[in-house]
Design a protein around this motif. Structure first.
Motif, PDB file in Angstrom:
ATOM      1  N   ALA A 153       0.636  -2.206  -7.932  1.00  0.00           N
ATOM      2  CA  ALA A 153       1.483  -2.362  -6.726  1.00  0.00           C
ATOM      3  C   ALA A 153       1.781  -3.833  -6.460  1.00  0.00           C
ATOM      4  O   ALA A 153       2.623  -4.224  -6.040  1.00  0.00           O
ATOM      5  N   SER A 211       3.654   1.582  -1.325  1.00  0.00           N
ATOM      6  CA  SER A 211       4.390   1.979  -2.489  1.00  0.00           C
ATOM      7  C   SER A 211       3.319   2.558  -3.502  1.00  0.00           C
ATOM      8  O   SER A 211       3.329   2.782  -4.551  1.00  0.00           O
ATOM      9  N   THR A 212       1.926   2.356  -3.163  1.00  0.00           N
ATOM     10  CA  THR A 212       1.070   2.538  -4.105  1.00  0.00           C
ATOM     11  C   THR A 212       0.693   4.311  -3.951  1.00  0.00           C
ATOM     12  O   THR A 212       0.093   4.951  -4.950  1.00  0.00           O
ATOM     13  N   ALA A 219      -4.590   0.836  -9.192  1.00  0.00           N
ATOM     14  CA  ALA A 219      -3.351   1.191  -8.732  1.00  0.00           C
ATOM     15  C   ALA A 219      -2.722  -0.060  -7.911  1.00  0.00           C
ATOM     16  O   ALA A 219      -1.821  -0.319  -7.868  1.00  0.00           O
ATOM     17  N   LEU A 220      -3.953  -0.609  -7.160  1.00  0.00           N
ATOM     18  CA  LEU A 220      -3.511  -1.765  -6.326  1.00  0.00           C
ATOM     19  C   LEU A 220      -3.017  -2.721  -7.064  1.00  0.00           C
ATOM     20  O   LEU A 220      -1.779  -3.377  -6.716  1.00  0.00           O
ATOM     21  N   ALA A 250      -2.714   3.086 -14.314  1.00  0.00           N
ATOM     22  CA  ALA A 250      -3.577   2.635 -13.100  1.00  0.00           C
ATOM     23  C   ALA A 250      -5.382   2.787 -13.558  1.00  0.00           C
ATOM     24  O   ALA A 250      -6.017   2.117 -13.217  1.00  0.00           O
ATOM     25  N   LEU A 253       0.861  -1.082   0.046  1.00  0.00           N
ATOM     26  CA  LEU A 253       0.155   0.015  -0.143  1.00  0.00           C
ATOM     27  C   LEU A 253       0.877   1.077  -0.011  1.00  0.00           C
ATOM     28  O   LEU A 253       0.473   2.282  -0.820  1.00  0.00           O
ATOM     29  N   GLY A 300      -0.857   6.381  -6.884  1.00  0.00           N
ATOM     30  CA  GLY A 300      -2.302   6.274  -6.626  1.00  0.00           C
ATOM     31  C   GLY A 300      -2.853   7.789  -6.634  1.00  0.00           C
ATOM     32  O   GLY A 300      -3.856   7.975  -7.074  1.00  0.00           O
ATOM     33  N   ASN A 352      11.124   1.023  -2.411  1.00  0.00           N
ATOM     34  CA  ASN A 352       9.951   0.106  -2.471  1.00  0.00           C
ATOM     35  C   ASN A 352      10.641  -1.281  -2.762  1.00  0.00           C
ATOM     36  O   ASN A 352      10.292  -2.248  -2.059  1.00  0.00           O
TER      37      ASN A 352
END
Lengths: 339, 323
Positions: free
Chosen positions: A298, A63-64, A294-295, A272, A61, A68, B209
């Motif tokens: 990711a 990194s989104t 977006a998820l 996304a 999450l 996002g 990341n």
């Protein structure tokens, strides 16, 4: 996020009943959501650490958040049948402005954050003026802004990163990595809040209604007495606020404004939005879809990294997923329109 | 109608201003300044302070002896942008051309063109896979990466798992800093297990990341190596965000304020630094020699240092570091 789940299209010009429209939008989101769950199941089986709180919230999450946030704003622009290529470098420019406000000018960091977000709105406003008033194609106008923002970010930072002083503006970094709720980074919290706000604006306000109307049939909207020029400018300016926020979030994470970051982020954000079922032709799309899109990106990045898949292949797989999701969406729409 | 024309005019004006800003960014000097020879420098970018330090060194070395321009693409993955910059540099017929290749093969055609115009070419930072450059002014990245590996091995008592976050697969410096590290480990540390190298484009956010994913999939990781400034900063952020500071040995590359802070606070064990200011000065030196027709050795090593909390304040280290 329950407020955003409806995603209905109130200004849809087709003579469909409210019932089928709800059903259609619901189906589309259900489909993307099912895809997301499926991918997550695959990774859970492949890696024992995938389905852990630390990985899902702290890594995936987190990194989104930046992509996002950019994608939320772009969703509005794309629903108007526009495009915004300036969000990646615009984000870098807003990060630099945050650094300038807080470090160079020594303003309180809270004020710096607000000003940087508003600066994003200003970038969006210029985009809107170029598109709606000067009638430049959105692709060209925002491509020009992408380049100008890239250059300005370097000029306004002297081509050097601007570091945020942890002593005087430590709260700024907490915006990203602090934990107001235990084990949930603040950046994730911020993203959830702005996603809800974006959903409410798109579904429950006049700005959202005209966003759909502009994308469905701009001429009809104009004939019905709406000032389309003004509303289109408003949509671009509103979307710019998300660019500003993304700039703040990335600067907060890195503890510095990195002027050369951001090129390429716009395409990830657009991917996304597209995976989430928003049509590049305009008139159709939802915030929930974008969040799911977006998820998905990711999750794929995170899952493949966990499995130590060589990075070259991660991008190939991501490309395949974009094609697959948009193709399935196309098939489903064709099937829906033929019945 | 009139109004629209005016607006387009404004837009064009804004675009021109943007262009002006860009060319100002590309550095001092300009084309002609009387009799001084003109040296065109095409670097890998502005993304890292490293390039600003090279530029400072080049300006220092050129003072009163040459005029220079210093160009570079926005990020270190913009191979094509860089090729275009190289092309316009050659078009200006400089007295000498200094070039740091992002992709050592992609520039071959243009370098041949430079050769046919009798423009001496000096490679810097990473070697160019070509016979054309008269010399390569560079850090021996393989030797430097081997030194990073040696310190890493010592810090983790020659055992455990080690991950690598590299900036890219295509540049000479990316490959050498990866291979130098891997080769040293394979030859000298049989009990250290190296994970698959990951590439973060030198982007701090992306590298962070990646680092978090590595730490999640390999909780017993002993050490992690970041192969340039952006990678190393990403590694530091990723380790901190995972709450693993102190558990994992971090070894970095280059400098910049974030790495210096991390070394002073103990989050990072140490890093290899090149000597960017010295590199800038020496590339001008080499270019001037080439213009005068003097012989040059095939490589000019600009050296490297290992720095950690113990020696970070030494004058020779301070001279090589930038914030």
């Amino acid at each position: 996020m329950s407020t955003t789940t409806t995603g209905q299209n109130e200004t849809d010009q087709r003579p469909a009943t409210g019932m089928t429209r709800h059903l259609r939008a619901g189906l589309q989101q259900l489909f993307a959501f099912a895809g997301l769950i499926l991918i997550m199941i695959v990774f859970s089986l492949a890696s024992p650490v995938f389905f852990t709180w630390g990985n899902l919230v702290g890594n995936m999450l987190f990194s989104t958040v930046v992509i996002g946030t950019l994608a939320l704003g772009t969703t509005f622009v794309i629903i108007t049948a526009g495009i915004d290529l300036s969000i990646g470098t615009g984000m870098a420019l807003c990060a630099v402005m945050a650094g300038n406000f807080i470090t160079t000018m020594g303003l309180p960091w809270q004020l710096g954050v607000v000003l940087a977000i508003l600066f994003g709105g200003l970038v969006g406003l210029v985009n809107g003026l170029l598109v709606a008033l000067a009638k430049l194609p959105p692709f060209i106008a925002t491509l020009a802004m992408m380049m100008a923002a890239d250059g300005l970010a370097l000029v306004l930072s002297n081509s050097t990163p601007i570091y945020i002083d942890a002593e005087t503006a430590g709260g700024f970094m907490q915006l990203s990595t602090g934990t107001l709720i235990p084990r949930v980074p603040n950046a994730v919290l911020v993203f959830v809040v702005v996603a809800v706000i974006a959903g409410i604006v798109l579904n429950r306000t006049i700005l959202g209604r005209y966003t759909y109307a502009l994308g469905s049939n701009e001429e009809a909207t104009a004939i019905s007495g709406v000032n389309v020029t003004r509303w289109k400018i408003a949509v671009y300016a509103f979307a710019g606020l998300f660019t500003g926020l993304a700039g703040v979030l990335i600067a907060a994470r890195l503890g510095s404004a990195q002027p050369a970051i951001g090129m390429g982020y716009e395409l990830q954000a657009i991917a996304a939005v597209v995976i989430g079922g928003t049509s590049l032709m305009g008139g159709r799309g939802s915030i929930v879809g974008t969040v799911i899109g977006a998820l998905i990106i990711a999750v794929i990045n995170n899952g493949l990294q966990l499995m130590s898949v060589p990075q070259e292949w991660q991008n190939v797989i991501l490309g395949a997923v974009i094609v697959a999701s948009v193709y399935i969406d196309t098939l489903r729409k064709r099937a829906a329109s033929s019945t | 109608m009139r109004r629209r024309t005016l607006l387009i005019g404004t837009a064009a004006g804004a675009a021109v201003m943007g262009l002006a800003a860009c060319s100002e960014e590309s550095g001092g000097g300009g084309g002609g300044d009387g009799d001084l020879p003109y040296i065109a420098i095409v670097s890998k970018g502005f993304q890292h302070q490293f390039w600003q330090a090279v530029k400072t060194g080049a300006e220092r070395g050129a003072e009163g002896r040459a005029t220079i321009t210093f160009d570079g693409p926005a990020t270190e993955s913009d191979v094509e942008d860089q090729i275009n910059m190289l092309q316009s540099a050659i078009a200006k017929s400089p007295a000498a051309l200094a070039f740091a290749a992002l992709d050592s093969r992609a520039a071959e055609g243009l370098l041949q063109q430079a050769q046919s115009q009798d423009i001496p070419v000096i490679a810097f930072d990473s070697g160019v896979d070509s016979e054309i450059p008269l010399t390569t002014v560079a850090t021996d990245n393989k030797a430097a990466a081997a030194a990073a590996a040696e310190h890493m091995a010592e810090l983790i008592d020659n055992q455990g798992k080690v991950a690598m976050v590299i900036h890219d697969q295509t540049s000479g410096s990316g490959q050498d800093r990866r291979d130098g590290f891997i080769e040293w480990m394979e030859q000298n540390a049989p009990d250290i297990e190296l994970l698959e190298p990951q590439y973060g484009e030198g982007d701090q956010n992306l590298s962070a990341n990646i680092t978090k994913s590595i730490l999640t999939s390999t909780p017993d990781l002993a050490g992690i190596y970041g192969a340039n400034e952006g990678s190393a900063i990403g590694v530091i952020k990723g380790v901190q965000e995972s709450g693993k500071d102190g558990d994992v040995v971090i070894v970095g590359f280059d400098s910049g304020q974030a790495q210096i802070d991390a070394i002073e606070s103990g989050v990072m064990a140490g890093a290899i630094t090149q000597d960017p200011v010295g590199m800038g000065e020496q590339l001008i030196e080499a270019a001037l020699k080439a213009i005068n027709g003097e012989e040059l050795s095939a490589t000019i090593d600009t050296g490297f240092y290992w720095y950690d909390a113990d020696n970070i304040d030494d004058p020779e280290i301070q001279e090589a570091l930038y914030e």
